[in-house]
Design a protein around this motif. Structure first.
Motif, PDB file in Angstrom:
ATOM      1  N   GLU A  56       5.932   8.059   3.230  1.00  0.00           N
ATOM      2  CA  GLU A  56       5.712   6.705   2.714  1.00  0.00           C
ATOM      3  C   GLU A  56       7.006   5.894   2.690  1.00  0.00           C
ATOM      4  OE1 GLU A  56       2.857   5.681   2.487  1.00  0.00           O
ATOM      5  OE2 GLU A  56       1.622   7.453   2.224  1.00  0.00           O
ATOM      6  N   HIS A  89       2.380   9.560  -5.711  1.00  0.00           N
ATOM      7  CA  HIS A  89       3.007  10.849  -5.405  1.00  0.00           C
ATOM      8  C   HIS A  89       4.057  11.214  -6.454  1.00  0.00           C
ATOM      9  CE1 HIS A  89       0.765  10.892  -1.815  1.00  0.00           C
ATOM     10  NE2 HIS A  89       1.569  10.160  -1.059  1.00  0.00           N
ATOM     11  N   ARG A  94       0.984   4.214  -2.909  1.00  0.00           N
ATOM     12  CA  ARG A  94       0.814   5.650  -2.664  1.00  0.00           C
ATOM     13  C   ARG A  94       2.059   6.428  -3.081  1.00  0.00           C
ATOM     14  NH1 ARG A  94      -1.910   3.707   2.089  1.00  0.00           N
ATOM     15  NH2 ARG A  94       0.003   3.918   3.313  1.00  0.00           N
ATOM     16  N   GLU A 113       0.833  -1.208   0.000  1.00  0.00           N
ATOM     17  CA  GLU A 113       0.000   0.000   0.000  1.00  0.00           C
ATOM     18  C   GLU A 113       0.867   1.256   0.000  1.00  0.00           C
ATOM     19  OE1 GLU A 113      -2.889   0.076   3.065  1.00  0.00           O
ATOM     20  OE2 GLU A 113      -3.813  -1.833   2.503  1.00  0.00           O
TER      21      GLU A 113
END
Length: 297
Positions: free
Chosen positions: A262, A234, A230, A226
């Motif tokens: 992240e 970005h 993400r 996950e």
């Protein structure tokens, strides 16, 4: 963004004076800042125009610490804004004349003395000559255009650098994703072996369902898919912002903050030396991007 702009003009001549009535040079220097902060250096005689000029600057810039210098020379006496307070001079002269007559003395005023009495000299309250004010405003606009041209050149260099670094980040993201894909089965097998050894050490019979459940739970805690998804989103947003151009500095800065968040999570959760090393390289490249983004408007 850093930049430098300049414009010079000679104008304002009249019939009595064949030469220029005034000349000026605008200079604009800027460095990066989160907000627009202008510092003006100008003669007091034109200070009344500062608010109008501030509005002009804000139509052509939104960020930066900007220093604006006006070097102004005025050659026509009527434009200097200097006025002698004649009523006060006459009152002073008459008072001294009356004193001299009272004492039986001759009195001849020395007008040169008035040059040394600063309180008798005032600035003309009628304001800046309209023609000169218009010329100064146009000169400021030209200097701002020149300043923005220099910033545009810097922006092209920053764009090239950030695009190159973004390609490096995407490559690192691919390497981390590939390693994480390999890591899943390895971690699951290692967890299963450790649980089996633990049960055997304590003479406990392994329960296949329980074993699979524990392996699944622990594997899920180590999963960073996950976060990587993400992170990829970005990076794609950064590419879109760079391609779109315009005022993108703040949005890029916020996006980089999310990337840091992240990649930190990935490096901590994965618990793998290779992923940790690649995460360090990723963050080092992000930090270089952030340094460059700080210079973007």
């Amino acid at each position: 963004m850093t930049g430098y702009g300049r414009s010079s003009t000679q104008a304002g001549g009249d019939v009595a004076n064949a030469g220029p009535g005034w000349s000026y040079t605008w200079e604009i220097k800027s460095v990066n800042s989160r907000h627009l902060d202008t510092k003006w250096r100008m003669p007091p005689s034109v200070r009344s125009l500062e608010q109008e000029w501030e509005g002009l600057v804000r139509t052509k810039a939104s960020r930066g610490r900007v220093e604006i210098y006006l070097h102004l020379s005025i050659y026509r006496p009527d434009l200097l804004g200097v006025r002698l307070n004649r009523p006060l001079v006459r009152a002073m002269t008459e008072e001294v004349r009356a004193l001299a007559e009272n004492d039986g003395l001759d009195f001849l005023p020395d007008y040169n003395r008035f040059f040394n009495i600063s309180s008798l000299w005032e600035e003309d309250s009628s304001g800046v000559d309209a023609t000169m004010a218009e010329s100064l405003s146009q000169g400021l606009s030209d200097a701002l255009d020149d300043w923005n041209a220099s910033r545009a050149k810097e922006g092209e260099s920053l764009y090239a650098d950030l695009t190159s670094r973004l390609a490096t980040l995407k490559s690192l993201h691919g390497d981390i994703s590939a390693r994480v894909a390999e890591l899943g089965p390895e971690k699951a097998k290692a967890i299963e072996e450790r649980l089996t050894a633990f049960l055997a050490k304590h003479d406990l019979a392994p329960d296949e369902n329980m074993l699979l459940q524990e392996v699944a739970v622990l594997s899920d805690k180590l999963d960073v898919s996950e976060e990587l998804t993400r992170l990829k989103a970005h990076l794609n947003l950064m590419a879109e912002l760079l391609e779109a151009g315009g005022e993108c500095g703040k949005r890029l800065d916020f996006t980089l903050q999310e990337c840091f968040r992240e990649i930190n999570t990935c490096g901590n959760k994965a618990q793998d030396p290779q992923v940790s090393h690649m995460a360090v390289d990723f963050k080092a490249e992000l930090e270089k991007c952030r340094e460059q983004v700080q210079n973007l408007e």
